[in-house]
Write an enzyme that holds these catalytic residues in place. Structure first.
Site, mmCIF file in Angstrom:
data_model
loop_
_atom_site.group_PDB
_atom_site.id
_atom_site.type_symbol
_atom_site.label_atom_id
_atom_site.label_comp_id
_atom_site.label_asym_id
_atom_site.label_seq_id
_atom_site.Cartn_x
_atom_site.Cartn_y
_atom_site.Cartn_z
ATOM 1 C CB CYS A 30 -0.910 0.006 1.227
ATOM 2 S SG CYS A 30 -1.854 1.542 1.405
ATOM 3 C CE LYS A 57 -10.603 -4.065 4.594
ATOM 4 N NZ LYS A 57 -11.511 -2.986 4.185
ATOM 5 C CB VAL A 70 -3.584 0.015 6.113
ATOM 6 C CG1 VAL A 70 -4.101 -1.175 6.888
ATOM 7 C CG2 VAL A 70 -3.449 -0.332 4.635
ATOM 8 C CD GLU A 83 -5.356 10.789 5.320
ATOM 9 O OE1 GLU A 83 -4.782 11.491 6.168
ATOM 10 O OE2 GLU A 83 -5.046 10.793 4.109
ATOM 11 C CB SER A 84 -1.340 8.164 4.347
ATOM 12 O OG SER A 84 -1.846 9.076 3.401
#
Length: 483
Positions: A30, A57, A70, A83-84
């Site tokens: 990811c 999941k 993720v 949240e990145s």
């Protein structure tokens, strides 16, 4: 509770996050989770990782993050952040020792605006190759991406800096990087042909320890994307599963002997930080040979390993027929002969002899690196030793100038390049990078080698090399460091 293999529905919930670390819920391929991993590595934050199977999941993960996405962070206090961009900013604030965001509100806002602009095209890095696989027209998407890349290049030209907010890496560089790592995944390299500053930025980023620590090979990215596009994503692609007897952790005295080598592959007995074993791993990856790895604890070697190789050294190759081959050059030549599909050695006897002679000359350089490191550690003057090393590097540089080729055997990587590379990867560990300052062609060669998928697949960060090496010199080598 760190995992490499993804956990699925029905997997027991992990225990509490240990004190003094943070937990990252991630997925290996990811790009958004990679952003968070980059920040964790860049800031030296101690963390463990739980990789999540995003098609199946675990219920307990959905309780932590109802969106089921993720990256997700969890603290020892049970705080959950996801949240990145949000996780990355949180880490930068919660661990302020090495700040990645600018100190001023305007500087921070400027980076967020740039990220917002990039967010309009970041998924094009996936959409273009996925639609190509389906035979769809991608000309519109390609045009949009080219415009965006040109604007980024112009921004760097205007700034006159190596990175997007100065001459050191900051948050915005790490936010952009995961998509540029995937350039080759989508066969988008030509898009950089007219963006020279962006191309230089990418080369600089590949030198970064956090990038090296989180990178995947082009082949791995492509294989995952192909499975994802077919709605059969293999979240564990590239991991050696228990039934193949591969290990990351080293086998010590008393460890059970592995079973027979499975049919249609070879087994490599290795040590993760050994430059000689890396030679063999480079050849295995470059030739696409299916293999499994058993890492050996070289201070407490299992008896069954000493029976296979009484010298007790790595690398060692074992075949399904029980043939055992050891020593880095010998194993590498053996693999090139047994698997002739992609030859690394030249076809002619003289061509092979040339590369072997060059390797013989290079073998005089490798002890020099260890001598310099040892003398520096003792507080001795190393200027004379460094002068000798510079002379040897100058000879290699002159060879490339004379040949007028990118690599030592031509314009594509061959056997000799892979035999030399592991020691150049460790120049930072030996603290002799400056010895390349007056060898421009040799320096270019190192930059080109860093782009190679086999190199990326076998690389360790300079920090990891240094830590292992210092522990080794102290008589306390941690063969499982970083696992």
């Amino acid at each position: 509770m760190s995992t490499e293999k993804s956990v699925i529905k029905g997997t027991p919930e992990p225990g509490p996050v240990p004190k003094d670390i943070i937990r990252l819920y991630s997925m290996r391929f990811c790009p958004y989770a990679q952003r968070t991993r980059l920040v964790l590595h860049a800031k030296g934050i101690k963390f463990d990782t739980i990789n999540i199977h995003l098609k199946n999941k675990p219920e307990w993960f959905l309780e932590k993050n109802p969106l089921g996405m993720v990256p997700t962070l969890e603290t020892p206090a049970g705080e959950v952040i996801y949240e990145s961009a949000i996780t990355c900013e949180y880490l930068d604030e919660a661990y302020p020792e090495k700040k990645l965001l600018p100190s001023t509100p305007y500087g921070q806002a400027r980076q967020r605006m740039m990220l917002e602009h990039f967010s309009k095209v970041e998924l094009h890095f996936y959409k273009i190759p996925m639609r190509r696989l389906k035979g769809e027209d991608v000309s519109g998407l390609e045009a949009e991406l080219k415009v965006s890349l040109t604007k980024l290049d112009e921004y760097l030209v205007k700034k006159e800096t190596k990175f997007f907010d100065g001459d050191t890496i900051t948050m915005i560089d790490y936010m952009l990087w995961p998509f540029f790592e995937r350039i080759e995944m989508g066969d988008l390299e030509p898009f950089l042909d007219n963006t020279p500053e962006l191309k230089k930025w990418r080369a600089h980023m590949l030198e970064d320890p956090a990038v090296k620590a989180t990178i995947h090979s082009v082949e791995s990215h492509k294989a995952f994307l192909k499975g994802y596009a077919a709605e059969k994503p293999d979240y564990d692609y590239g991991l050696f599963l228990p039934q193949t007897m591969s290990s990351e952790k080293s086998f010590a005295a008393g460890s059970p002997a592995p079973g027979p080598v499975p049919k249609d592959q070879v087994r490599l007995y290795s040590m993760r930080f050994c430059p000689f074993a890396q030679r063999t791993r480079l050849v295995l990856h470059a030739k696409g040979i299916k293999f499994e790895t058993i890492n050996i604890h070289l201070k407490q070697k299992p008896d069954w390993f000493l029976e296979k190789n009484p010298d007790g050294l790595v690398p060692v190759i074992e075949t399904p027929a029980g043939e055992v081959v050891n020593e880095s050059v010998i194993t590498s030549v053996f693999l090139d002969e047994v698997y002739p599909e992609k030859k690394l050695l030249p076809a002619t006897p003289f061509g092979k002899a040339q590369q072997k002679m060059m390797l013989e000359h290079f073998s005089k350089i490798t002890p020099q690196l260890f001598k310099i490191s040892s003398a520096r550690r003792k507080g001795d003057d190393v200027s004379g030793l460094e002068a000798e090393l510079k002379e040897k590097f100058t000879s290699l540089n002159e060879y490339l100038v004379k040949r007028k080729t990118k690599f030592f055997g031509g314009d594509t990587i061959t056997f000799i390049d892979y035999m030399m590379w592991p020691f150049f990867e460790r120049l930072g560990m030996f603290e002799v990078q400056h010895c390349l300052d007056h060898t421009p062609e040799l320096k270019k060669w190192t930059e080109l080698m860093l782009e190679d998928p086999a190199v990326k697949a076998t690389m360790h960060s300079t920090e990891n090399h240094k830590t292992f090496y210092n522990n080794f010199l102290d008589g306390k080598p941690d063969f499982d460091y970083g696992l």
